[in-house]
Design a protein around this motif. Structure first.
Motif, PDB file in Angstrom:
ATOM      1  N   PHE A 102      15.140  37.145 -86.861  1.00 35.93           N
ATOM      2  CA  PHE A 102      13.912  36.544 -86.828  1.00 35.93           C
ATOM      3  C   PHE A 102      14.038  35.900 -85.527  1.00 35.93           C
ATOM      4  O   PHE A 102      15.010  35.103 -85.131  1.00 35.93           O
ATOM      5  N   VAL A 103      12.998  36.360 -84.635  1.00 37.29           N
ATOM      6  CA  VAL A 103      13.141  36.008 -83.094  1.00 37.29           C
ATOM      7  C   VAL A 103      12.028  35.162 -82.669  1.00 37.29           C
ATOM      8  O   VAL A 103      10.833  35.594 -82.777  1.00 37.29           O
ATOM      9  N   THR A 104      12.372  33.880 -82.388  1.00 40.25           N
ATOM     10  CA  THR A 104      11.095  32.961 -81.965  1.00 40.25           C
ATOM     11  C   THR A 104      10.626  32.981 -80.471  1.00 40.25           C
ATOM     12  O   THR A 104      11.517  33.561 -79.584  1.00 40.25           O
ATOM     13  N   ALA A 105       9.468  32.646 -80.220  1.00 40.20           N
ATOM     14  CA  ALA A 105       8.954  32.544 -78.825  1.00 40.20           C
ATOM     15  C   ALA A 105       7.691  31.341 -78.821  1.00 40.20           C
ATOM     16  O   ALA A 105       6.689  31.590 -79.078  1.00 40.20           O
ATOM     17  N   ASP A 106       8.512  30.371 -78.307  1.00 41.04           N
ATOM     18  CA  ASP A 106       7.698  29.087 -78.019  1.00 41.04           C
ATOM     19  C   ASP A 106       7.378  28.732 -76.828  1.00 41.04           C
ATOM     20  O   ASP A 106       8.504  28.431 -75.875  1.00 41.04           O
ATOM     21  N   VAL A 107       6.573  28.446 -76.411  1.00 40.97           N
ATOM     22  CA  VAL A 107       6.033  27.828 -74.993  1.00 40.97           C
ATOM     23  C   VAL A 107       6.324  26.560 -75.211  1.00 40.97           C
ATOM     24  O   VAL A 107       5.787  25.616 -75.856  1.00 40.97           O
ATOM     25  N   ILE A 108       7.253  26.009 -74.059  1.00 38.19           N
ATOM     26  CA  ILE A 108       7.551  24.554 -74.046  1.00 38.19           C
ATOM     27  C   ILE A 108       7.265  23.986 -72.644  1.00 38.19           C
ATOM     28  O   ILE A 108       7.042  22.777 -72.651  1.00 38.19           O
ATOM     29  N   GLU A 109       6.596  24.901 -71.712  1.00 39.02           N
ATOM     30  CA  GLU A 109       6.036  24.365 -70.454  1.00 39.02           C
ATOM     31  C   GLU A 109       5.077  25.435 -70.131  1.00 39.02           C
ATOM     32  O   GLU A 109       5.279  26.391 -70.017  1.00 39.02           O
ATOM     33  N   LEU A 110       3.917  24.865 -69.532  1.00 39.68           N
ATOM     34  CA  LEU A 110       2.707  25.647 -69.003  1.00 39.68           C
ATOM     35  C   LEU A 110       2.392  25.036 -67.773  1.00 39.68           C
ATOM     36  O   LEU A 110       2.119  23.960 -67.675  1.00 39.68           O
ATOM     37  N   ASN A 111       2.534  25.913 -66.623  1.00 38.76           N
ATOM     38  CA  ASN A 111       2.233  25.779 -65.606  1.00 38.76           C
ATOM     39  C   ASN A 111       1.038  26.554 -64.914  1.00 38.76           C
ATOM     40  O   ASN A 111       0.712  27.406 -65.763  1.00 38.76           O
ATOM     41  N   ARG A 112       0.623  26.189 -63.582  1.00 36.70           N
ATOM     42  CA  ARG A 112      -0.425  27.018 -63.158  1.00 36.70           C
ATOM     43  C   ARG A 112      -0.127  28.548 -63.224  1.00 36.70           C
ATOM     44  O   ARG A 112      -1.309  29.307 -63.570  1.00 36.70           O
ATOM     45  N   ALA A 113       0.846  28.862 -62.974  1.00 33.20           N
ATOM     46  CA  ALA A 113       1.304  30.463 -62.752  1.00 33.20           C
ATOM     47  C   ALA A 113       2.479  30.690 -63.480  1.00 33.20           C
ATOM     48  O   ALA A 113       2.944  31.914 -63.274  1.00 33.20           O
ATOM     49  N   SER A 114       2.942  29.983 -64.398  1.00 34.24           N
ATOM     50  CA  SER A 114       4.186  30.215 -65.245  1.00 34.24           C
ATOM     51  C   SER A 114       4.080  29.574 -66.658  1.00 34.24           C
ATOM     52  O   SER A 114       3.450  28.513 -66.645  1.00 34.24           O
ATOM     53  N   LEU A 115       4.899  30.253 -67.233  1.00 38.21           N
ATOM     54  CA  LEU A 115       5.267  29.858 -68.764  1.00 38.21           C
ATOM     55  C   LEU A 115       6.771  29.559 -68.887  1.00 38.21           C
ATOM     56  O   LEU A 115       7.498  30.355 -68.323  1.00 38.21           O
ATOM     57  N   ARG A 116       7.253  28.454 -69.637  1.00 36.75           N
ATOM     58  CA  ARG A 116       8.583  28.435 -69.917  1.00 36.75           C
ATOM     59  C   ARG A 116       8.633  28.586 -71.496  1.00 36.75           C
ATOM     60  O   ARG A 116       8.005  27.902 -72.160  1.00 36.75           O
ATOM     61  N   PHE A 117       9.400  29.518 -72.035  1.00 31.28           N
ATOM     62  CA  PHE A 117       9.465  29.875 -73.469  1.00 31.28           C
ATOM     63  C   PHE A 117      11.006  29.425 -73.749  1.00 31.28           C
ATOM     64  O   PHE A 117      12.046  29.655 -73.098  1.00 31.28           O
ATOM     65  N   ARG A 118      11.288  28.687 -74.937  1.00 32.32           N
ATOM     66  CA  ARG A 118      12.087  28.466 -75.875  1.00 32.32           C
ATOM     67  C   ARG A 118      12.540  29.565 -76.842  1.00 32.32           C
ATOM     68  O   ARG A 118      11.374  29.810 -77.363  1.00 32.32           O
ATOM     69  N   GLN A 119      13.551  30.355 -76.778  1.00 32.64           N
ATOM     70  CA  GLN A 119      13.798  31.419 -77.893  1.00 32.64           C
ATOM     71  C   GLN A 119      14.921  31.292 -78.710  1.00 32.64           C
ATOM     72  O   GLN A 119      16.064  30.970 -78.171  1.00 32.64           O
ATOM     73  N   GLN A 120      14.984  31.615 -80.018  1.00 33.89           N
ATOM     74  CA  GLN A 120      16.359  31.852 -80.788  1.00 33.89           C
ATOM     75  C   GLN A 120      16.184  33.203 -81.447  1.00 33.89           C
ATOM     76  O   GLN A 120      14.949  33.384 -81.691  1.00 33.89           O
ATOM     77  N   VAL A 121      17.381  33.574 -81.886  1.00 33.61           N
ATOM     78  CA  VAL A 121      17.451  34.814 -82.354  1.00 33.61           C
ATOM     79  C   VAL A 121      18.320  34.427 -83.721  1.00 33.61           C
ATOM     80  O   VAL A 121      19.416  33.862 -83.433  1.00 33.61           O
ATOM     81  N   ARG A 122      17.736  34.425 -85.068  1.00 32.88           N
ATOM     82  CA  ARG A 122      18.475  34.168 -86.244  1.00 32.88           C
ATOM     83  C   ARG A 122      18.718  35.436 -87.038  1.00 32.88           C
ATOM     84  O   ARG A 122      17.838  36.095 -87.070  1.00 32.88           O
TER      85      ARG A 122
ATOM     86  N   ASP B 146      20.966  34.479 -93.508  1.00 28.94           N
ATOM     87  CA  ASP B 146      21.471  32.923 -93.838  1.00 28.94           C
ATOM     88  C   ASP B 146      21.063  31.996 -92.625  1.00 28.94           C
ATOM     89  O   ASP B 146      21.656  31.137 -92.523  1.00 28.94           O
ATOM     90  N   LYS B 147      20.065  32.420 -91.912  1.00 27.99           N
ATOM     91  CA  LYS B 147      19.252  31.948 -90.805  1.00 27.99           C
ATOM     92  C   LYS B 147      20.379  31.365 -89.798  1.00 27.99           C
ATOM     93  O   LYS B 147      20.189  30.547 -89.063  1.00 27.99           O
ATOM     94  N   ALA B 148      21.510  31.864 -89.606  1.00 22.91           N
ATOM     95  CA  ALA B 148      22.505  31.714 -88.570  1.00 22.91           C
ATOM     96  C   ALA B 148      22.000  31.838 -87.268  1.00 22.91           C
ATOM     97  O   ALA B 148      21.241  32.741 -86.782  1.00 22.91           O
ATOM     98  N   LEU B 149      22.007  30.789 -86.139  1.00 17.60           N
ATOM     99  CA  LEU B 149      21.698  31.118 -84.989  1.00 17.60           C
ATOM    100  C   LEU B 149      22.661  32.026 -84.199  1.00 17.60           C
ATOM    101  O   LEU B 149      23.983  31.694 -84.122  1.00 17.60           O
ATOM    102  N   LEU B 150      22.035  33.123 -83.751  1.00 19.31           N
ATOM    103  CA  LEU B 150      22.942  34.003 -83.129  1.00 19.31           C
ATOM    104  C   LEU B 150      22.998  34.162 -81.477  1.00 19.31           C
ATOM    105  O   LEU B 150      23.883  34.023 -80.767  1.00 19.31           O
TER     106      LEU B 150
END
Length: 148
Positions: free
Chosen positions: A81-101, A105-109
């Motif tokens: 299960f791979v997340t892709a959440d935008v946590i910062e939005l700028n004029r010409a860029s995005l910052r993503f926070r991502q996790q792979v579980r 067992d929902k273990a964070l890998l």
């Protein structure tokens, strides 16, 4: 303008194949980056933007910086299960926070942050994120549309 935002959760499911692993059946570390890239691509698609159409509009997203931390191994046949959440939005860029579980067992890998820059496809020079894309990312983040 730099906006700090908390995106609505998004996740892409994938499975670990033999080609993703080393001789011991453990996911090779760089393949987590591939899984995360696919999740970012699917996030765009879920918002209604195919990368092939963006290229036709002289737009590419390229990874500017990547930070990853590995916690536990994924193994052959694991469903992820791979997340892709935008946590910062700028004029010409995005910052993503991502996790792979691992799904079972929902273990964070693995987890990381990625700055993705918007560039012109023909010159690879920075360009502003188009208003429709900014609005789409802002809306899933719970921000008012740009300009309000």
């Amino acid at each position: 303008m730099r906006a700090q935002i908390e995106a609505q959760p998004f996740a892409h499911r994938c499975r670990v194949y033999y080609e993703d692993t080393d001789a011991g059946g453990i996911v090779y570390y760089v393949n987590y980056l591939k899984f995360m890239e696919r999740a970012r691509t699917e996030r765009l698609r879920e918002l209604g933007f195919a990368q092939s159409a963006l290229v036709a509009e002289d737009l590419l997203f390229v990874v500017h910086s990547a930070e990853a931390r590995y916690h536990a191994p994924a193994k052959l046949d694991d469903e992820l299960f791979v997340t892709a959440d935008v946590i910062e939005l700028n004029r010409a860029s995005l910052r993503f926070r991502q996790q792979v579980r691992r799904v079972t067992d929902k273990a964070l890998l693995c987890e990381g942050q990625f700055v993705v820059a918007c560039v012109r496809a023909d010159s690879l020079k920075p360009r502003a994120i188009p208003e429709a894309l900014r609005t789409a990312f802002a809306s899933v983040a719970g921000l008012p549309p740009a300009g309000e």
